[in-house]
Design a protein around this motif. Structure first.
Motif, short mmCIF file in Angstrom:
data_model
loop_
_atom_site.label_atom_id
_atom_site.label_comp_id
_atom_site.label_asym_id
_atom_site.label_seq_id
_atom_site.Cartn_x
_atom_site.Cartn_y
_atom_site.Cartn_z
N ALA A 116 -3.89 -0.68 -11.35
CA ALA A 116 -4.05 0.64 -10.57
C ALA A 116 -3.58 0.52 -9.10
O ALA A 116 -3.83 -0.46 -8.48
CB ALA A 116 -5.44 0.99 -10.52
N MET A 117 -2.73 1.37 -8.70
CA MET A 117 -2.19 1.38 -7.48
C MET A 117 -3.12 2.29 -6.42
O MET A 117 -3.88 3.07 -6.88
CB MET A 117 -0.75 2.18 -7.57
N ASP A 118 -2.92 1.91 -5.06
CA ASP A 118 -3.80 2.61 -4.25
C ASP A 118 -3.42 4.11 -4.08
O ASP A 118 -2.32 4.36 -4.20
CB ASP A 118 -3.66 1.84 -2.74
N ALA A 119 -4.36 4.88 -4.03
CA ALA A 119 -4.24 6.25 -4.16
C ALA A 119 -3.42 6.83 -2.89
O ALA A 119 -2.51 7.70 -3.18
CB ALA A 119 -5.55 7.05 -4.40
N THR A 120 -3.82 6.30 -1.82
CA THR A 120 -3.09 6.73 -0.65
C THR A 120 -1.44 6.22 -0.73
O THR A 120 -0.39 7.12 -0.43
CB THR A 120 -3.65 6.17 0.72
N THR A 121 -1.32 5.01 -1.06
CA THR A 121 0.22 4.77 -1.32
C THR A 121 0.83 5.30 -2.29
O THR A 121 2.03 5.79 -2.03
CB THR A 121 0.11 3.07 -1.73
N ALA A 122 0.23 5.53 -3.41
CA ALA A 122 0.74 6.44 -4.51
C ALA A 122 1.07 7.77 -3.93
O ALA A 122 2.17 8.40 -4.44
CB ALA A 122 -0.03 6.52 -5.75
N SER A 123 0.04 8.47 -3.17
CA SER A 123 0.16 9.87 -2.67
C SER A 123 1.42 9.75 -1.87
O SER A 123 2.32 10.91 -1.92
CB SER A 123 -0.78 10.37 -2.03
N ALA A 124 1.54 8.74 -0.79
CA ALA A 124 2.78 8.89 0.06
C ALA A 124 4.06 8.67 -0.58
O ALA A 124 5.10 9.40 -0.25
CB ALA A 124 2.48 7.84 0.91
N ILE A 125 4.18 7.94 -1.66
CA ILE A 125 5.40 7.80 -2.26
C ILE A 125 5.82 8.86 -2.94
O ILE A 125 6.91 9.28 -3.10
CB ILE A 125 5.36 6.40 -3.41
N SER A 126 4.83 9.61 -3.84
CA SER A 126 5.12 10.61 -4.59
C SER A 126 5.44 11.83 -3.74
O SER A 126 6.69 12.43 -3.91
CB SER A 126 3.65 11.08 -5.20
N LYS A 127 4.86 12.23 -2.77
CA LYS A 127 5.51 12.87 -1.54
C LYS A 127 6.96 12.72 -0.99
O LYS A 127 7.67 13.89 -0.90
CB LYS A 127 4.32 13.33 -0.30
N LEU A 128 7.20 11.67 -0.74
CA LEU A 128 8.46 11.26 -0.36
C LEU A 128 9.65 11.39 -1.46
O LEU A 128 10.75 12.02 -1.15
CB LEU A 128 8.39 9.88 0.22
#
Length: 463
Positions: free
Chosen positions: A157-169
């Motif tokens: 599982a990936m960290d939710a904050t990191t995944a959200s940042a990459i997704s938004k970018l």
């Protein structure tokens, strides 16, 4: 314009074989429908287009459903994200293309040459929008799969904050690229757009400096990761405390403990100190307990018993510092302190453990026939205390006796002039009364002095 014509020529060249094949199969069907139903050619073409769109849509739904079943069994996450991204945008693209073809047929029949210049551009724009929608859906789906992997996969599982940042970018990149492609299809020169961006970038930068500061603040949060979604944070510099719910590119949403949302610009976090209690290893119990001075001989045994209790407690972390020692001579107590760490960091469970430790300490104090000290004062008087304005009880009785005898003394005084022996007797009685009053007042003062030396608890104490 020449570049656009070359592109259209290349597309027509690639589409020529497919058009010949379609005409080879569709021409007999068109002739049969025209002879059987008597429909005009454009009506037959329109009906065939609608039937083809429905058939293709049903085929696409069946194919994607079958592929989704196989994708769920696989351990790869990309196929799940790809199928999720194609499901709705592909259906929209099929119906849009069918509608444009039908519109082209009607335009050829009723208004030839009026829409041909626009239908190609509209077709390309719809294709780009469908592609952008599919990519955005795929990125969002992949984000959710990485943060909460389905069972049966070997993906961490990936960290939710990191995944959200990459997704938004990635979504921002897709939107920018598709937007530039649409502008190019509309005939807008990209070189002019870039030049305008370079010249107007300074003015935009000054106008949107707060927006850019918040953007770079969010970027620093994603890179440094002082906190993530779900963490409890607080700032000693600002009145900020609560649970992080979302980290956006401009604002961070925090839910305070009274359940109110708090929106903080990301630029604030670049200039304040942030404390993250969610990343604590333990929680600390640090309490000072006072014993009476009368229990001074029992302090050592009590401290030893408390230390043994702490060392044997299941919820106390034995790998951390543990201190139980006599600390100071207080104003009204002998103080010792307890300094230990709990295994848990949960706020509610921590208070339950702390309550258990404090109650056990109280039981140990009572087992050693000692008591917790109460705030109080002890007053000592070196001399006899005299109170002005308040006569002792003995003096009051003497005054009453003196006043009752005053008329008689006056008569005795008159009689003393005539009889000296009677005056002598009267003087002896007054001296006896005076000595009795003095003795009573002295005993009363001694009683007051004894009462003043007793310990008096403070009126504001918990007792």
């Amino acid at each position: 314009m020449a570049e656009k014509s070359a592109t259209e020529a290349a597309a027509d060249k690639l589409a020529a074989p497919a058009e010949e094949m379609i005409n080879h199969w569709v021409e007999p069907l068109r002739n049969w429908v025209e002879q059987t139903f008597g429909l005009p050619l454009w009506g037959i073409n329109l009906a065939l287009v609608l039937v083809a769109v429905v058939v293709l849509h049903l085929s696409e739904r069946i194919l994607l459903s079958r592929l989704a079943v196989h994708a769920e069994k696989s351990r790869n996450l990309w196929d799940d994200a790809l199928l999720h991204g194609l499901r709705h945008p592909l259906s929209l693209w099929l119906y849009s293309m069918g509608s444009l073809v039908a519109l082209d047929i009607l335009a050829h029949q009723f208004a030839p040459g009026s829409l041909e210049a626009y239908l190609g551009t509209v077709r390309q724009i719809i294709t780009l929008l469908a592609l952008a929608w599919a990519l955005i859906r795929m990125i969002k789906r992949f984000e959710s799969l990485r943060t909460t992997p389905p069972p049966g996969t070997n993906v961490n599982a990936m960290d939710a904050t990191t995944a959200s940042a990459i997704s938004k970018l990635l979504r921002a990149v897709v939107i920018v690229l598709v937007g530039l492609a649409i502008l190019q299809n509309l005939g807008v020169s990209l070189s002019g757009v870039m030049a305008f961006g370079g010249v107007g970038g300074i003015a935009v930068g000054f106008a949107a400096r707060d927006l850019l500061a918040n953007f770079f603040g969010a970027l620093m949060i994603h890179l440094d990761r002082p906190f993530k979604v779900g963490d409890w944070i607080r700032s000693p510099d600002r009145e900020i405390e609560g649970t992080v719910e979302d980290i956006g590119w401009r604002l961070t949403r925090i839910r305070t403990f009274d359940m109110r949302p708090l929106y903080i610009p990301n630029a604030i976090f670049t200039s304040i100190a942030v404390e993250n209690p969610s990343r604590m290893y333990n929680r600390r119990i640090f309490e000072t307990i006072g014993l009476r001075y009368e229990d001074a001989t029992r302090v050592g045994d009590i401290i030893t018993a408390v230390r043994e209790m702490v060392e044997g407690h299941d919820e106390i972390d034995q790998t951390r510092t543990q201190i139980v020692n006599f600390n100071s001579y207080g104003e009204h107590s002998l103080d010792f302190f307890v300094y230990v760490f709990t295994r848990t960091t949960d706020w509610v469970k921590y208070h339950a453990i702390k309550q258990d430790v404090l109650l056990r300490i109280h039981d140990i104090i009572r087992e050693h026939d000692a008591h917790v000290a109460l705030p109080g004062q002890r007053l000592h008087f070196a001399d006899v205390l005299s109170l002005e304005g308040a006569a002792p009880q003995g003096d009051t009785n003497a005054d009453r006796e003196s006043s009752s005898r005053r008329p008689q003394d006056e008569q005795d005084g008159k009689a003393a002039e005539a009889s000296p022996s009677h005056a002598a007797q009267s003087g002896s009685r007054r001296s006896a009364s005076s000595s009795a009053a003095t003795s009573s007042a002295t005993s009363a003062r001694r009683g007051d002095e004894a009462s003043d030396t007793q310990e008096t608890p403070d009126a504001d104490s918990d007792a």
